[in-house]
Design a protein around this motif. Structure first.
Motif, PDB file in Angstrom:
ATOM      1  N   ALA A 199       0.804  -1.215   0.000  1.00  0.00           N
ATOM      2  CA  ALA A 199       0.000   0.000   0.000  1.00  0.00           C
ATOM      3  C   ALA A 199       0.842   1.273   0.000  1.00  0.00           C
ATOM      4  CB  ALA A 199      -0.958  -0.003   1.191  1.00  0.00           C
ATOM      5  N   VAL A 200       2.082   1.193   0.462  1.00  0.00           N
ATOM      6  CA  VAL A 200       2.928   2.395   0.440  1.00  0.00           C
ATOM      7  C   VAL A 200       3.790   2.444  -0.817  1.00  0.00           C
ATOM      8  CG1 VAL A 200       2.946   2.635   2.948  1.00  0.00           C
ATOM      9  CG2 VAL A 200       4.781   1.350   1.827  1.00  0.00           C
ATOM     10  N   ARG A 201       3.483   1.568  -1.772  1.00  0.00           N
ATOM     11  CA  ARG A 201       4.179   1.535  -3.062  1.00  0.00           C
ATOM     12  C   ARG A 201       5.691   1.373  -2.912  1.00  0.00           C
ATOM     13  NH1 ARG A 201      -0.503   1.250  -5.855  1.00  0.00           N
ATOM     14  NH2 ARG A 201      -1.730   3.144  -5.849  1.00  0.00           N
ATOM     15  N   PRO A 202       6.129   0.296  -2.262  1.00  0.00           N
ATOM     16  CA  PRO A 202       7.579   0.118  -2.140  1.00  0.00           C
ATOM     17  C   PRO A 202       8.186  -0.230  -3.494  1.00  0.00           C
ATOM     18  CG  PRO A 202       6.456  -1.873  -1.452  1.00  0.00           C
ATOM     19  CD  PRO A 202       5.377  -0.857  -1.755  1.00  0.00           C
ATOM     20  N   ARG A 203       9.450   0.011  -3.619  1.00  0.00           N
ATOM     21  CA  ARG A 203      10.150  -0.365  -4.857  1.00  0.00           C
ATOM     22  C   ARG A 203      10.856  -1.697  -4.695  1.00  0.00           C
ATOM     23  NH1 ARG A 203      13.520   4.388  -6.977  1.00  0.00           N
ATOM     24  NH2 ARG A 203      12.943   3.460  -8.964  1.00  0.00           N
ATOM     25  N   VAL A 204      11.050  -2.067  -3.432  1.00  0.00           N
ATOM     26  CA  VAL A 204      11.675  -3.354  -3.113  1.00  0.00           C
ATOM     27  C   VAL A 204      10.869  -3.957  -1.966  1.00  0.00           C
ATOM     28  CG1 VAL A 204      13.762  -4.509  -2.285  1.00  0.00           C
ATOM     29  CG2 VAL A 204      13.974  -2.462  -3.721  1.00  0.00           C
ATOM     30  N   LEU A 205      10.670  -5.264  -2.020  1.00  0.00           N
ATOM     31  CA  LEU A 205      10.004  -5.955  -0.913  1.00  0.00           C
ATOM     32  C   LEU A 205      10.938  -7.044  -0.397  1.00  0.00           C
ATOM     33  CD1 LEU A 205       7.394  -6.006   0.698  1.00  0.00           C
ATOM     34  CD2 LEU A 205       6.453  -7.604  -0.981  1.00  0.00           C
ATOM     35  N   LEU A 206      11.279  -6.933   0.893  1.00  0.00           N
ATOM     36  CA  LEU A 206      12.141  -7.920   1.532  1.00  0.00           C
ATOM     37  C   LEU A 206      11.252  -8.909   2.271  1.00  0.00           C
ATOM     38  CD1 LEU A 206      14.625  -5.363   3.166  1.00  0.00           C
ATOM     39  CD2 LEU A 206      14.799  -6.425   0.893  1.00  0.00           C
ATOM     40  N   MET A 207      11.537 -10.194   2.137  1.00  0.00           N
ATOM     41  CA  MET A 207      10.704 -11.199   2.801  1.00  0.00           C
ATOM     42  C   MET A 207      11.613 -12.173   3.545  1.00  0.00           C
ATOM     43  SD  MET A 207       8.164 -11.940  -0.424  1.00  0.00           S
ATOM     44  CE  MET A 207       6.523 -11.840   0.213  1.00  0.00           C
ATOM     45  N   ASP A 208      11.434 -12.235   4.870  1.00  0.00           N
ATOM     46  CA  ASP A 208      12.297 -13.103   5.675  1.00  0.00           C
ATOM     47  C   ASP A 208      11.546 -14.384   6.026  1.00  0.00           C
ATOM     48  OD1 ASP A 208      14.296 -14.179   7.169  1.00  0.00           O
ATOM     49  OD2 ASP A 208      14.492 -12.479   8.551  1.00  0.00           O
ATOM     50  N   GLU A 209      11.813 -15.428   5.307  1.00  0.00           N
ATOM     51  CA  GLU A 209      11.144 -16.728   5.496  1.00  0.00           C
ATOM     52  C   GLU A 209       9.620 -16.567   5.597  1.00  0.00           C
ATOM     53  OE1 GLU A 209      13.011 -19.605   8.067  1.00  0.00           O
ATOM     54  OE2 GLU A 209      14.564 -18.165   8.584  1.00  0.00           O
ATOM     55  N   PRO A 210       8.994 -15.965   4.587  1.00  0.00           N
ATOM     56  CA  PRO A 210       7.572 -15.625   4.716  1.00  0.00           C
ATOM     57  C   PRO A 210       6.645 -16.826   4.778  1.00  0.00           C
ATOM     58  CG  PRO A 210       8.299 -15.301   2.462  1.00  0.00           C
ATOM     59  CD  PRO A 210       9.526 -15.591   3.272  1.00  0.00           C
ATOM     60  N   CYS A 211       7.145 -18.004   4.398  1.00  0.00           N
ATOM     61  CA  CYS A 211       6.261 -19.178   4.350  1.00  0.00           C
ATOM     62  C   CYS A 211       6.597 -20.204   5.416  1.00  0.00           C
ATOM     63  CB  CYS A 211       6.347 -19.837   2.977  1.00  0.00           C
ATOM     64  SG  CYS A 211       5.939 -18.733   1.632  1.00  0.00           S
ATOM     65  N   SER A 212       7.558 -19.901   6.284  1.00  0.00           N
ATOM     66  CA  SER A 212       8.035 -20.969   7.164  1.00  0.00           C
ATOM     67  C   SER A 212       6.985 -21.415   8.171  1.00  0.00           C
ATOM     68  CB  SER A 212       9.320 -20.555   7.868  1.00  0.00           C
ATOM     69  OG  SER A 212       9.039 -19.504   8.732  1.00  0.00           O
ATOM     70  N   ALA A 213       5.985 -20.553   8.432  1.00  0.00           N
ATOM     71  CA  ALA A 213       4.943 -20.958   9.387  1.00  0.00           C
ATOM     72  C   ALA A 213       3.672 -21.422   8.672  1.00  0.00           C
ATOM     73  CB  ALA A 213       4.618 -19.783  10.309  1.00  0.00           C
ATOM     74  N   LEU A 214       3.756 -21.645   7.362  1.00  0.00           N
ATOM     75  CA  LEU A 214       2.533 -21.903   6.590  1.00  0.00           C
ATOM     76  C   LEU A 214       2.473 -23.313   6.025  1.00  0.00           C
ATOM     77  CD1 LEU A 214       2.366 -18.556   4.576  1.00  0.00           C
ATOM     78  CD2 LEU A 214       1.489 -19.044   6.853  1.00  0.00           C
ATOM     79  N   ASP A 215       1.262 -23.766   5.773  1.00  0.00           N
ATOM     80  CA  ASP A 215       1.062 -25.088   5.182  1.00  0.00           C
ATOM     81  C   ASP A 215       1.390 -25.027   3.683  1.00  0.00           C
ATOM     82  OD1 ASP A 215      -1.696 -25.043   3.473  1.00  0.00           O
ATOM     83  OD2 ASP A 215      -1.655 -23.539   5.051  1.00  0.00           O
ATOM     84  N   PRO A 216       1.528 -26.191   3.021  1.00  0.00           N
ATOM     85  CA  PRO A 216       1.943 -26.198   1.619  1.00  0.00           C
ATOM     86  C   PRO A 216       1.017 -25.424   0.686  1.00  0.00           C
ATOM     87  CG  PRO A 216       2.137 -28.398   2.558  1.00  0.00           C
ATOM     88  CD  PRO A 216       1.466 -27.550   3.593  1.00  0.00           C
ATOM     89  N   THR A 217      -0.289 -25.457   0.948  1.00  0.00           N
ATOM     90  CA  THR A 217      -1.212 -24.734   0.056  1.00  0.00           C
ATOM     91  C   THR A 217      -1.008 -23.226   0.183  1.00  0.00           C
ATOM     92  OG1 THR A 217      -2.796 -26.508   0.396  1.00  0.00           O
ATOM     93  CG2 THR A 217      -3.646 -24.473  -0.589  1.00  0.00           C
TER      94      THR A 217
END
Ligand SMILES: Nc1ncnc2c1ncn2[C@@H]1O[C@H](COP(=O)(O)OP(=O)(O)OP(=O)(O)O)[C@@H](O)[C@H]1O
Ligand SMILES: [Mg+2]
Length: 292
Positions: A199-217
């Motif tokens: 929403a703040v229109r970033p030019r870069v998005l950093l993601m630190d293990e964004p899926c590590s707490a999530l199920d495969p789907t």
């Protein structure tokens, strides 16, 4: 008429936005259309007190690409990521050396506001951190603070729809935007956090293990979102999942801190090449699951 905004990434990362934001939102029109930027780290070193944890790490993270950071636990991936959007300096004992260039402008230059760097370079964390009691709608807008202009209701509605669509969540929540963010599933909460960062229109998005707490789907859904986003925001993702790195990234950097030495990049380059024919034996061992 100024549409500058301040403090936005702080709101996305430190959970300080608690007020009803309904009338205090500004849609950052002037920052649209800047597009993704190339991020370049030059000889970045980092310390916590006397403990040096990164040693002269240089890496170019090209615009319109996904760069994956891989490597064993403790080798400095999260520290490196935090240096890329000036979060490292929030830690009392932390210091650093080197430069971080966003389209050739050093984000650490004197005179460059920390809030500016954080707005341009957003972050999504391992654990989804929406404001649980705040509505889905207001969560998306939470990164924006009033700075002289009130957005129209339509402007806010459009932004919420746009960001939730880009975050891959719109269809699932469009009929319950007023329900609390905390009522969503973990995977949905993570996509809400992605929408909030956008929403703040970033030019870069950093993601630190964004899926590590999530199920495969949910993981697959986030990976699809990443693939859809990369044409408009440069993405840097830390992952311990080699299949994920291979699936989502264009380029890859392998970090290693052996025997208590500070973390360095052992090898980086085209992801396919790194996985199929790594140049360094340590990379080969790591991507093939032989250590770490
Ligand atoms: N706030 C802190 N204070 C002191 N030392 C820290 C702090 N954060 C990280 N470190 C140290 O810095 C080094 C790098 O940590 P970092 O979290 O960057 O590693 P990482 O590669 O992200 O690990 P993981 O894969 O487990 O998330 C480690 O030795 C860690 O103990
Ligand atoms: Mg980490």
């Amino acid at each position: 008429m100024s549409t500058d905004i301040t403090g936005t990434a702080t709101a996305t990362t430190t959970a300080t936005a608690t007020a009803d934001l309904a009338d205090t939102v500004v849609v950052p029109r002037v920052v649209t259309g800047r597009g993704p930027a190339t991020l370049r780290a030059e000889a970045v070193s980092a310390w916590f007190g006397d403990h040096k944890v990164l040693d002269r790490v240089s890496l170019t993270m090209p615009a319109r690409q996904v760069t994956a950071l891989i490597g064993p636990s403790g080798c400095g991936k999260s520290t490196f990521l935090r240096i890329l959007n000036r979060m490292h300096e929030l830690i009392g004992s932390a210091s650093l050396a080197g430069r971080v260039l966003l389209d050739e402008q050093d984000i650490y230059d004197r005179g460059r506001r920390i809030t500016h760097a954080r707005r341009e370079i957003g972050m999504v964390f391992q654990k989804p951190n929406p404001f649980p009691a705040m509505s889905i709608y207001d969560n998306v807008l939470a990164g924006l603070r009033l700075n002289a202009i009130k957005a129209s209701k339509e402007g806010k509605d459009d932004l919420v729809e746009e960001c939730l669509t880009k975050g891959g969540l719109w269809k699932e929540v469009k009929d319950r935007l007023r329900q609390p963010g905390g009522a969503l599933s973990g995977g949905q909460q993570q996509r809400l956090c992605i929408a909030r960062s956008l929403a703040v229109r970033p030019r870069v998005l950093l993601m630190d293990e964004p899926c590590s707490a999530l199920d495969p789907t949910s993981t697959r859904r986030i990976e699809e979102t990443i693939a859809e986003l990369k044409s408009e925001v440069t993405i840097v993702i830390v992952t311990h999942n080699m299949q994920q790195a291979a699936r989502v990234s264009d380029t890859c950097a392998f970090f290693l801190a052996s025997h208590g030495t500070p973390g360095v990049i052992v090898e980086h380059g085209d992801t396919e090449a790194m996985f199929d024919s790594p140049q360094d034996e340590r990379t080969s061992d790591y991507v093939n699951g032989r250590f770490g």
